[in-house]
Design a protein around this motif. Structure first.
Motif, PDB file in Angstrom:
ATOM      1  N   PHE A 166      63.536 -40.402 -95.750  1.00  0.00           N
ATOM      2  CA  PHE A 166      64.769 -40.300 -96.522  1.00  0.00           C
ATOM      3  C   PHE A 166      65.856 -39.519 -95.793  1.00  0.00           C
ATOM      4  CE2 PHE A 166      61.131 -40.482 -99.405  1.00  0.00           C
ATOM      5  CZ  PHE A 166      61.418 -41.685-100.040  1.00  0.00           C
ATOM      6  N   VAL A 187      68.032 -46.792-102.835  1.00  0.00           N
ATOM      7  CA  VAL A 187      67.789 -45.530-103.535  1.00  0.00           C
ATOM      8  C   VAL A 187      66.472 -45.650-104.296  1.00  0.00           C
ATOM      9  CG1 VAL A 187      68.662 -43.845-105.188  1.00  0.00           C
ATOM     10  CG2 VAL A 187      70.281 -45.180-103.799  1.00  0.00           C
ATOM     11  N   ARG A 198      73.155 -48.612 -99.719  1.00  0.00           N
ATOM     12  CA  ARG A 198      71.938 -47.831 -99.493  1.00  0.00           C
ATOM     13  C   ARG A 198      70.834 -48.259-100.461  1.00  0.00           C
ATOM     14  NH1 ARG A 198      72.490 -42.860 -96.636  1.00  0.00           N
ATOM     15  NH2 ARG A 198      74.483 -42.918 -95.537  1.00  0.00           N
ATOM     16  N   ALA A 210      68.303 -38.329 -97.561  1.00  0.00           N
ATOM     17  CA  ALA A 210      68.580 -37.250 -98.514  1.00  0.00           C
ATOM     18  C   ALA A 210      67.681 -37.400 -99.726  1.00  0.00           C
ATOM     19  CB  ALA A 210      70.043 -37.251 -98.941  1.00  0.00           C
ATOM     20  N   PRO A 220      74.878 -38.158 -98.411  1.00  0.00           N
ATOM     21  CA  PRO A 220      73.903 -37.925 -97.339  1.00  0.00           C
ATOM     22  C   PRO A 220      74.572 -37.698 -95.991  1.00  0.00           C
ATOM     23  CG  PRO A 220      73.264 -39.799 -98.677  1.00  0.00           C
ATOM     24  CD  PRO A 220      74.633 -39.421 -99.118  1.00  0.00           C
ATOM     25  N   LEU A 239      67.624 -43.092 -99.793  1.00  0.00           N
ATOM     26  CA  LEU A 239      67.763 -41.885-100.603  1.00  0.00           C
ATOM     27  C   LEU A 239      66.615 -41.821-101.602  1.00  0.00           C
ATOM     28  CD1 LEU A 239      71.575 -42.093-101.474  1.00  0.00           C
ATOM     29  CD2 LEU A 239      70.484 -41.244 -99.387  1.00  0.00           C
ATOM     30  N   MET A 292      74.215 -42.262-107.320  1.00  0.00           N
ATOM     31  CA  MET A 292      74.237 -42.349-105.861  1.00  0.00           C
ATOM     32  C   MET A 292      74.320 -43.800-105.404  1.00  0.00           C
ATOM     33  SD  MET A 292      74.421 -39.222-105.282  1.00  0.00           S
ATOM     34  CE  MET A 292      74.597 -39.428-103.511  1.00  0.00           C
ATOM     35  N   TYR A 340      67.617 -36.017-103.730  1.00  0.00           N
ATOM     36  CA  TYR A 340      68.360 -35.367-104.813  1.00  0.00           C
ATOM     37  C   TYR A 340      67.400 -35.188-105.979  1.00  0.00           C
ATOM     38  CZ  TYR A 340      72.448 -36.796-102.120  1.00  0.00           C
ATOM     39  OH  TYR A 340      73.364 -36.979-101.112  1.00  0.00           O
TER      40      TYR A 340
END
Length: 205
Positions: free
Chosen positions: A127, A88, A86, A129, A59, A65, A79, A131
Motif C-alpha cells: 500500500f 482502494v 486508484r 497509504a 498518498p 490504498l 479516498m 488510512y
C-alpha cells in the motif's frame, strides 16, 4: 437502547439490522451512504473519521490504498472519490459492514473500491497509504497485533494515517509505534483527536 460497542467488530453482529442513509459532506466530496446497526458509528459520520478525512494528505506515492477497519466505507469511498484511478481496499472483519461498502461503492459509481475480509487481501498487495480510525476498544494487545499485521505492507515512501482520541491513548500509541520501529509524528490535533502519521519500518525505507 444504545448499541453494545462490541457489535461493530464482530464478524456477524448480533444486533438486528436497521438500515438508514446519511450524508457525508467533506471538501470536494459529497456522498450519500447506507449504514446499518451493528456497524461503527452508523448514525452519523464519526467525528474522528471527519478529522482524519479533512486533515490527512493524499498518498505521497502511487499505489493501492487501504482503509483498515472500514465500517460502511466513508474513508474508502472518500479516498476513491478523490483518487478515481486508484484501487482502494476496504478491510473489515464485519460482514455486514463489507456488504454496505459494496452497495455504497456501486451506488456512487466507485469501481476501484474492493471490500474484503483481512484474509482475502492477496499477500502480495502493498500500500502507498493506509488510512484508519482503528478499533481502539478491541484492547491494546489486539490493536497492536492489527497494526503489526498491516503496517509492514506499506510501500517504501508510503505512510499510514491513524486517528485516535487523545483520551483513549493516542500519545501512548504513538510512543509504542516509534518504539516498534515505525517513525511516528502527530500530524494534527483537533477536537480531542490526534491524527498520527506513521512511516514504514526504518529498515524498509
Amino acid at each position: 437502547m444504545p448499541e453494545p460497542p462490541e457489535h461493530y467488530y464482530a464478524s456477524e453482529p448480533g444486533v438486528a439490522s436497521s438500515r438508514r442513509t446519511i450524508d457525508v459532506v467533506l471538501p470536494e466530496v459529497r456522498l450519500r451512504l447506507l449504514t446499518d446497526t451493528g456497524v461503527f458509528s452508523f448514525r452519523q459520520l464519526d467525528p474522528g473519521t471527519r478529522v482524519l478525512l479533512e486533515n490527512a494528505p493524499l498518498p505521497p506515492i502511487r499505489g493501492d490504498l487501504l482503509d483498515l477497519g472500514a465500517g460502511y466505507g466513508p474513508i474508502a469511498l472518500a479516498m476513491a472519490h478523490r483518487l478515481k484511478r486508484r484501487r482502494v481496499w476496504a478491510v473489515d472483519v464485519n460482514e455486514r459492514a463489507l456488504e454496505l461498502v459494496r452497495e455504497n461503492a456501486a451506488a456512487a459509481g466507485l469501481g476501484g473500491v474492493r471490500a474484503a475480509l483481512p484474509d482475502d487481501v492477496p499477500e502480495d498487495v502493498r500500500f502507498a497509504a493506509i488510512y484508519s480510525n482503528p478499533p481502539i476498544r478491541v484492547g491494546k494487545a489486539a490493536l497492536h497485533d492489527l497494526l503489526l499485521r498491516w503496517l509492514p505492507r506499506l510501500l517504501p515512501g508510503g505512510a499510514a494515517y491513524l486517528v485516535v482520541q487523545r483520551n483513549l491513548g493516542a500519545d501512548s500509541l504513538a510512543k509504542w509505534l516509534a518504539e516498534a520501529g515505525y517513525p511516528t509524528r502527530r500530524l494534527v490535533s483537533r477536537i480531542g483527536y490526534r491524527v498520527l502519521e506513521v512511516q514504514p519500518l526504518r529498515s524498509e525505507q
